[in-house]
Write a protein that holds these residues in place. Structure first.
Motif, PDB file in Angstrom:
ATOM      1  N   PRO A   1     -19.109 -44.488  12.170  1.00 49.84           N
ATOM      2  CA  PRO A   1     -20.250 -43.768  10.749  1.00 49.84           C
ATOM      3  C   PRO A   1     -18.802 -44.230   9.915  1.00 49.84           C
ATOM      4  N   VAL A   2     -19.163 -43.778   8.507  1.00 46.47           N
ATOM      5  CA  VAL A   2     -18.067 -44.022   6.952  1.00 46.47           C
ATOM      6  C   VAL A   2     -16.636 -43.257   7.650  1.00 46.47           C
ATOM      7  N   VAL A   3     -15.961 -44.521   7.370  1.00 45.57           N
ATOM      8  CA  VAL A   3     -14.383 -43.916   7.480  1.00 45.57           C
ATOM      9  C   VAL A   3     -13.812 -43.854   6.498  1.00 45.57           C
ATOM     10  N   ALA A   4     -13.360 -42.882   5.633  1.00 48.70           N
ATOM     11  CA  ALA A   4     -12.114 -42.275   4.592  1.00 48.70           C
ATOM     12  C   ALA A   4     -11.458 -42.029   5.271  1.00 48.70           C
ATOM     13  N   MET A   5      -9.688 -42.578   5.184  1.00 52.71           N
ATOM     14  CA  MET A   5      -8.382 -42.576   5.447  1.00 52.71           C
ATOM     15  C   MET A   5      -8.227 -41.264   4.797  1.00 52.71           C
ATOM     16  N   LEU A   6      -7.083 -40.528   5.305  1.00 51.61           N
ATOM     17  CA  LEU A   6      -6.054 -39.992   4.618  1.00 51.61           C
ATOM     18  C   LEU A   6      -4.812 -39.653   4.887  1.00 51.61           C
ATOM     19  N   THR A   7      -4.550 -39.461   3.940  1.00 52.60           N
ATOM     20  CA  THR A   7      -2.723 -40.392   2.961  1.00 52.60           C
ATOM     21  C   THR A   7      -2.234 -38.986   2.252  1.00 52.60           C
ATOM     22  N   THR A   8      -0.815 -38.992   2.737  1.00 56.13           N
ATOM     23  CA  THR A   8       0.222 -38.013   2.093  1.00 56.13           C
ATOM     24  C   THR A   8       0.978 -38.911   0.777  1.00 56.13           C
ATOM     25  N   PHE A   9       1.217 -40.167   1.222  1.00 58.09           N
ATOM     26  CA  PHE A   9       2.450 -40.795   0.398  1.00 58.09           C
ATOM     27  C   PHE A   9       1.336 -41.459  -0.289  1.00 58.09           C
ATOM     28  N   GLU A  10       2.241 -41.875  -1.710  1.00 57.36           N
ATOM     29  CA  GLU A  10       1.646 -42.599  -3.047  1.00 57.36           C
ATOM     30  C   GLU A  10       1.349 -43.735  -2.313  1.00 57.36           C
ATOM     31  N   ALA A  11       1.746 -44.454  -2.010  1.00 59.31           N
ATOM     32  CA  ALA A  11       2.492 -45.586  -1.107  1.00 59.31           C
ATOM     33  C   ALA A  11       2.107 -46.082  -0.005  1.00 59.31           C
ATOM     34  N   ASP A  12       1.552 -46.456   0.905  1.00 62.13           N
ATOM     35  CA  ASP A  12       0.783 -46.650   2.046  1.00 62.13           C
ATOM     36  C   ASP A  12       0.491 -47.752   2.294  1.00 62.13           C
ATOM     37  N   GLU A  13       1.980 -48.253   3.813  1.00 61.16           N
ATOM     38  CA  GLU A  13       1.541 -49.319   3.285  1.00 61.16           C
ATOM     39  C   GLU A  13      -0.250 -50.208   4.483  1.00 61.16           C
ATOM     40  N   TYR A  14      -0.315 -48.541   5.152  1.00 60.98           N
ATOM     41  CA  TYR A  14      -1.273 -49.037   6.345  1.00 60.98           C
ATOM     42  C   TYR A  14      -2.411 -48.833   5.889  1.00 60.98           C
ATOM     43  N   VAL A  15      -2.876 -48.022   4.830  1.00 56.95           N
ATOM     44  CA  VAL A  15      -4.211 -48.389   4.207  1.00 56.95           C
ATOM     45  C   VAL A  15      -4.299 -49.597   3.697  1.00 56.95           C
ATOM     46  N   ALA A  16      -3.804 -50.416   3.577  1.00 57.83           N
ATOM     47  CA  ALA A  16      -4.288 -51.743   3.432  1.00 57.83           C
ATOM     48  C   ALA A  16      -4.601 -52.599   4.764  1.00 57.83           C
TER      49      ALA A  16
END
Length: 218
Positions: A75-90
């Motif tokens: 499926p299409v996946v979009a990540m959810l984050t709380t932090f404005e700078a989240d190194e894991y998103v990259a």
């Protein structure tokens, strides 16, 4: 109906997203689970879109993403984050996520973002965009591709990449370049293969790293 699976370790977040999305006429939340149940839920429920928390105490969101991306038809996946700078998103973008959202996204725009995701368009939260781009572009593999990939692309593929990086759909690209939808799809598939990236958002980030966007101006 667009079938959505919400994966988050917080019950309040799961219920809130479910309530917001189920209010849309064309969206149905088919499941809302914690990280440990995520991979099984994807297999059993067959969602079109997964909203996946990137930081969970029981299971790493990136591990879930990798397992989901190994499926024959993920499926299409979009990540959810709380932090404005989240190194894991990259890292998530490199692994195959098509976008990322902050958890306090305006409820009125959330259904529209899900529609964009299922249509294959990247969804990037502007509040964390600069941090994510910086983290993504620092990856050595991306740097290597950025120095070599341009020579492997035709001029028409570069044109398509530029417009893709502006967020245009295949239909819009076709109208801009006077190409058929089928031809645009062929160019997109070819440039993704040549750049060795999974999706349009990774291609757009590659274009920025390669300096291609800077060359497109006056």
């Amino acid at each position: 109906m667009i079938r959505v699976l919400v994966v988050d370790d917080e019950a309040l977040v799961r219920s809130g997203l479910t309530l917001i999305l189920n209010a849309a006429d064309d969206i149905e939340v088919v499941g809302a689970v914690g990280g440990r149940d995520a991979v099984r839920a994807v297999a059993e429920l067959g969602p079109d879109v997964v909203l996946l928390d990137i930081r969970m105490p029981d299971v790493d969101g990136l591990s879930v993403l990798r397992a989901v991306m190994e499926r024959a038809d993920p499926p299409v996946v979009a990540m959810l984050t709380t932090f404005e700078a989240d190194e894991y998103v990259a890292a998530a973008l490199r692994t195959g996520a098509l976008g990322y959202l902050v958890k306090d996204t305006d409820p009125e725009v959330l259904p529209g973002l899900v529609r964009r995701l299922v249509a294959g368009h990247p969804v990037l939260a502007p509040r964390v965009a600069s941090h994510v781009v910086a983290g993504y572009l620092s990856h050595r593999a991306v740097r290597d591709v950025a120095t070599q990939g341009l020579d492997r692309m035709s001029s028409r593929e570069r044109d398509v990449l530029l417009l893709l990086s502006e967020g245009l759909s295949n239909a819009d690209i076709g109208r801009r370049l006077h190409l058929s939808m089928g031809t645009v799809k062929e160019h997109v598939g070819s440039l993704l293969a040549k750049l060795d990236v999974r999706n349009r958002v990774q291609a757009a980030l590659w274009a920025q790293r390669a300096g291609l966007l800077d060359r497109s101006g006056p």
